[in-house]
Enzyme design. Structure first.
Site, PDB file in Angstrom:
ATOM      1  N   GLY A 166      12.909 -16.650   5.575  1.00 28.12           N
ATOM      2  CA  GLY A 166      12.379 -16.448   6.927  1.00 28.12           C
ATOM      3  C   GLY A 166      13.099 -15.322   7.645  1.00 28.12           C
ATOM      4  N   GLY A 167      13.545 -15.592   8.871  1.00 32.45           N
ATOM      5  CA  GLY A 167      14.200 -14.582   9.699  1.00 32.45           C
ATOM      6  C   GLY A 167      15.445 -14.003   9.054  1.00 32.45           C
ATOM      7  N   GLY A 401       4.787  21.821  -4.802  1.00 31.01           N
ATOM      8  CA  GLY A 401       5.182  20.996  -3.663  1.00 31.01           C
ATOM      9  C   GLY A 401       6.440  20.207  -3.946  1.00 31.01           C
ATOM     10  N   ALA A 402       6.602  19.767  -5.187  1.00 24.16           N
ATOM     11  CA  ALA A 402       7.778  18.969  -5.521  1.00 24.16           C
ATOM     12  C   ALA A 402       9.049  19.817  -5.368  1.00 24.16           C
ATOM     13  CB  ALA A 402       7.659  18.424  -6.934  1.00 24.16           C
TER      14      ALA A 402
HETATM   15  C1  HXC Z   1      17.926 -26.517   9.491  1.00 25.99           C
HETATM   16  C2  HXC Z   1      18.255 -26.463   7.247  1.00 25.99           C
HETATM   17  C3  HXC Z   1      17.426 -25.325   7.134  1.00 25.99           C
HETATM   18  C4  HXC Z   1      16.835 -24.809   8.329  1.00 25.99           C
HETATM   19  C5  HXC Z   1      18.142 -25.825   5.186  1.00 25.99           C
HETATM   20  N1  HXC Z   1      18.668 -26.729   6.008  1.00 25.99           N
HETATM   21  N2  HXC Z   1      17.367 -24.952   5.843  1.00 25.99           N
HETATM   22  N3  HXC Z   1      18.496 -27.046   8.414  1.00 25.99           N
HETATM   23  N4  HXC Z   1      17.117 -25.435   9.481  1.00 25.99           N
HETATM   24  N5  HXC Z   1      16.047 -23.717   8.302  1.00 25.99           N
HETATM   25  C6  HXC Z   1      19.558 -27.849   5.680  1.00 25.99           C
HETATM   26  C7  HXC Z   1      18.881 -28.943   4.875  1.00 25.99           C
HETATM   27  O1  HXC Z   1      18.249 -29.836   5.743  1.00 25.99           O
HETATM   28  C8  HXC Z   1      20.079 -29.557   4.174  1.00 25.99           C
HETATM   29  O2  HXC Z   1      20.747 -30.397   5.109  1.00 25.99           O
HETATM   30  C9  HXC Z   1      20.965 -28.373   3.901  1.00 25.99           C
HETATM   31  O3  HXC Z   1      20.557 -27.347   4.801  1.00 25.99           O
HETATM   32  C10 HXC Z   1      20.840 -27.840   2.505  1.00 25.99           C
HETATM   33  O4  HXC Z   1      19.456 -27.663   2.231  1.00 25.99           O
HETATM   34  P1  HXC Z   1      18.778 -28.197   0.905  1.00 25.99           P
HETATM   35  O5  HXC Z   1      17.325 -28.108   1.070  1.00 25.99           O
HETATM   36  O6  HXC Z   1      19.364 -29.534   0.537  1.00 25.99           O
HETATM   37  O7  HXC Z   1      19.335 -27.133  -0.147  1.00 25.99           O
HETATM   38  P2  HXC Z   1      18.554 -26.417  -1.306  1.00 25.99           P
HETATM   39  O8  HXC Z   1      17.856 -27.419  -2.163  1.00 25.99           O
HETATM   40  O9  HXC Z   1      19.578 -25.535  -1.951  1.00 25.99           O
HETATM   41  O10 HXC Z   1      17.420 -25.529  -0.636  1.00 25.99           O
HETATM   42  C11 HXC Z   1      17.801 -24.461   0.239  1.00 25.99           C
HETATM   43  C12 HXC Z   1      16.541 -23.870   0.919  1.00 25.99           C
HETATM   44  C13 HXC Z   1      15.736 -24.995   1.598  1.00 25.99           C
HETATM   45  C14 HXC Z   1      15.674 -23.179  -0.126  1.00 25.99           C
HETATM   46  C15 HXC Z   1      17.033 -22.822   1.916  1.00 25.99           C
HETATM   47  O11 HXC Z   1      16.621 -25.767   2.395  1.00 25.99           O
HETATM   48  C16 HXC Z   1      14.643 -24.454   2.463  1.00 25.99           C
HETATM   49  O12 HXC Z   1      13.559 -24.172   1.948  1.00 25.99           O
HETATM   50  N6  HXC Z   1      14.885 -24.374   3.767  1.00 25.99           N
HETATM   51  C17 HXC Z   1      13.878 -23.871   4.727  1.00 25.99           C
HETATM   52  C18 HXC Z   1      13.630 -22.391   4.476  1.00 25.99           C
HETATM   53  C19 HXC Z   1      12.660 -21.772   5.430  1.00 25.99           C
HETATM   54  O13 HXC Z   1      11.431 -21.964   5.311  1.00 25.99           O
HETATM   55  N7  HXC Z   1      13.173 -21.080   6.429  1.00 25.99           N
HETATM   56  C20 HXC Z   1      12.341 -20.383   7.374  1.00 25.99           C
HETATM   57  C21 HXC Z   1      12.597 -20.933   8.731  1.00 25.99           C
HETATM   58  S1  HXC Z   1      11.515 -20.137   9.837  1.00 25.99           S
HETATM   59  P3  HXC Z   1      21.552 -31.694   4.670  1.00 25.99           P
HETATM   60  O14 HXC Z   1      21.950 -32.322   5.964  1.00 25.99           O
HETATM   61  O15 HXC Z   1      20.643 -32.506   3.841  1.00 25.99           O
HETATM   62  O16 HXC Z   1      22.707 -31.168   3.889  1.00 25.99           O
HETATM   63  C22 HXC Z   1      12.225 -18.669  10.190  1.00 25.99           C
HETATM   64  C23 HXC Z   1      11.404 -17.790  11.081  1.00 25.99           C
HETATM   65  C24 HXC Z   1      12.255 -16.869  11.886  1.00 25.99           C
HETATM   66  O17 HXC Z   1      13.278 -18.354   9.764  1.00 25.99           O
HETATM   67  C25 HXC Z   1      11.529 -15.587  12.148  1.00 25.99           C
HETATM   68  C26 HXC Z   1      12.370 -14.638  12.920  1.00 25.99           C
HETATM   69  C27 HXC Z   1      11.848 -13.248  12.814  1.00 25.99           C
END
Ligand code: HXC
Length: 511
Positions: A166-167, A401-402
């Site tokens: 994401g961000g 050109g290159a």
């Molecule tokens: C809060 C998060 C989090 C998030 C992970 N965690 N991502 N908490 N916000 N975005 C937390 C999980 O709940 C978990 O907490 C711990 O981090 C580890 O994550 P796991 O899933 O257990 O680890 P893993 O299996 O290694 O997977 C990692 C991951 C997955 C691939 C990053 O967590 C994931 O898909 N997260 C979301 C990714 C995503 O879609 N982000 C986009 C957000 S939107 P616990 O307590 O269980 O340890 C965005 C838009 C912004 O970013 C735009 C701005 C321009």
């Protein structure tokens, strides 16, 4: 009454707690995956004992379990030079970015900008912290503004050690240089599950945003390395080529290579047969200090080489067509890769040295439809607008050109040398004969014989360096073995170069 000893003990306990990030168990599970913790990454990067942490006690998110935030920030030195660093801690809520995480990073970013020191982000994050909602988005906005504001003022380096979702992808995307670990690091806007829901595509994280994809195909990352330790070592090496900021002057160091070193092998490196390739990295190795250089994006558009090297101790940016890959032709990716590199060099007053052996732009519908005109224009624009010293060496082919876009004197190149093997002309001999002698060629009994005979005489008459030198487009034709001393002297002469540019907000580069 509370004693000072109790206060000190409390401070020590709190500091120790902060060192444990999301807890010992989570840190251990990262180490079991072969990764370093965020704190270990900082210690690997900085000179021993030099790290000074800032905002160690800053928290704000009610969802935190251990009252420690998901980023470690501060400053220290690398080989004695100050840098600022922010390391995301995956053990705390997956390194996710909320308002406080962003504020911590922004504070050190601001200090880096104010004090004119490079900024390094070590990324490992699940993206916007979901629990903090739109405040996380504000945090990203604040961070992105800093990247933009600091662009061209202080060098920005990003490394990706885990997820960057994401961000989180935009810090690496906005940085000047981005490195990834080969395994377990990935960058994508949306993960496989969202992709499946939106497009029904089945992809895993590697295919969607692994290091291999980003260093070979997308070009989002520059380089990838085996593990965390190697990435950090390479950041240190890269920093040794970079200035502290855009006002600090180039990073000159003591040179222990012979100023006057001549390499006989250079005289024979270009094959006489124009269809044969050679490795331009051997040319670079023979010319620059101690045969060392730092290549950027080696696996992306490898028909052009972009690297930082030192010439008599001074950092220079080197761009070279690579005759060993696609005959060194310029395509869209090669144009964009080198345009961005030139703009980095120009921002930081790093002179640009270009080695030319280019048969032309890659022809064809795929490239045209992909916007090769627009992308080639980026390269042309980047060379044309750069005011740093620009020196080119034409080794062999320099057609049409290159040739113009590859740092020629036509577009503000300062000094152009040619080797005696240079072929400088409007187009390649065979193409020229096909146009100039079309009717005779159609009627020729043996078309191939006609073509090659006329191509040879065209090459002799037009495709040599003497015509261009007689008109002043080439400043000198030099023996290849003398290239190192000639470049050193020319660079020294150009160091005081001043060039006025028209007053304007900024130009409108074709993006
Ligand atoms: C809060 C998060 C989090 C998030 C992970 N965690 N991502 N908490 N916000 N975005 C937390 C999980 O709940 C978990 O907490 C711990 O981090 C580890 O994550 P796991 O899933 O257990 O680890 P893993 O299996 O290694 O997977 C990692 C991951 C997955 C691939 C990053 O967590 C994931 O898909 N997260 C979301 C990714 C995503 O879609 N982000 C986009 C957000 S939107 P616990 O307590 O269980 O340890 C965005 C838009 C912004 O970013 C735009 C701005 C321009």
């Amino acid at each position: 009454m509370v004693s000072i000893d109790k206060k000190l003990a409390e401070l020590r306990v709190k500091r120790e707690n902060a060192r444990q990030g999301g807890g010992l168990e989570k840190l251990k599970s990262l180490q079991e995956k072969g990764k370093l913790t965020a704190r270990e990454r900082i210690f690997n990067l900085l000179d021993p004992g030099s790290f000074e942490e800032i905002d160690v006690f800053r928290t704000g998110c009610s969802s935190l379990k251990n009252d420690v935030e998901a980023v470690i920030t501060g400053y220290g030195t690398v080989n004695g030079r100050k840098i600022f660093v922010a390391a995301q801690d995956f053990s705390v809520m997956g390194g996710s970015l909320g308002k406080t995480v962003a504020a911590k990073i922004c504070k050190v970013f601001d200090l880096a900008l104010k004090t004119g020191a490079p900024f390094v982000t070590l990324n490992d994050s699940g993206g916007a912290r979901i629990q903090e909602g739109v405040s996380s988005l504000e945090g990203y906005g604040e961070l992105f503004k800093r990247h933009i504001n600091a662009s061209g003022v202080i060098p920005q380096i990003a490394a990706v050690f885990g997820p960057c979702a994401g961000g989180a992808v935009y810090s690496p995307a906005l940085a000047d240089f981005t490195f990834m670990t080969e395994k377990d690091s990935y960058m994508f806007l949306t993960g496989p599950k969202v992709v499946k829901a939106a497009t029904h595509e089945d992809v895993n994280v590697e295919e969607l945003g692994g290091a291999s994809l980003h260093v070979k195909k997308s070009g989002v990352a520059d380089n990838s390395y085996a593990n965390d330790e190697e990435v950090l070592l390479k950041i240190k090496e890269l920093l040794s080529y970079l200035p502290q900021n855009n006002m600090s002057g180039s990073s000159a160091s003591q040179c222990n290579d012979d100023f006057n070193r001549m390499e006989e092998e250079l005289n024979r490196i270009v094959p006489f047969d124009g269809n044969k390739g050679y490795n331009v990295k051997d040319v670079i190795r023979m010319i620059f200090d101690n045969g060392e250089f730092f290549e950027l994006k080696p696996e992306f558009a490898s028909n052009i080489v972009t690297c930082l090297a030192k010439l008599d101790g001074r950092t220079v940016g080197v761009i070279a067509n690579q005759p060993n890959v696609l005959a060194g032709v310029l395509d869209s990716d090669a144009s964009v890769k080198s345009a961005r590199f030139i703009r980095f060099c120009d921002s930081f007053n790093i002179p640009v040295i270009t080695f030319v052996d280019v048969p032309g732009f890659l022809p064809g519908q795929t490239q045209e439809a992909g916007g090769i005109i627009r992308h080639g224009a980026k390269l042309l624009y980047a060379y044309g607008e750069a005011t740093v010293p620009k020196i080119s060496v034409i080794m062999r082919k320099a057609y049409g050109g290159a040739y113009i876009v590859m740092g020629s004197k036509y577009v503000n190149g300062d000094i152009s040398f040619a080797w005696p093997t240079a072929e400088i002309a409007v187009m390649g001999p065979r193409g020229a004969v096909e146009i100039l002698h079309r009717k005779e060629l159609d009627n020729a009994a043996d078309k191939e014989k006609f073509l090659s005979e006329h191509a040879d005489s065209y090459a002799e008459e037009h495709a040599n360096p003497y015509v261009a030198a007689s008109k002043g487009y080439i400043d000198d034709i030099i023996e290849p073995r003398t290239t190192r001393p000639r470049l050193i002297k020319t660079l020294e002469m150009l160091l005081t170069k001043r060039e006025d540019v028209p007053v304007r907000k900024h130009g409108n580069m074709p993006l």
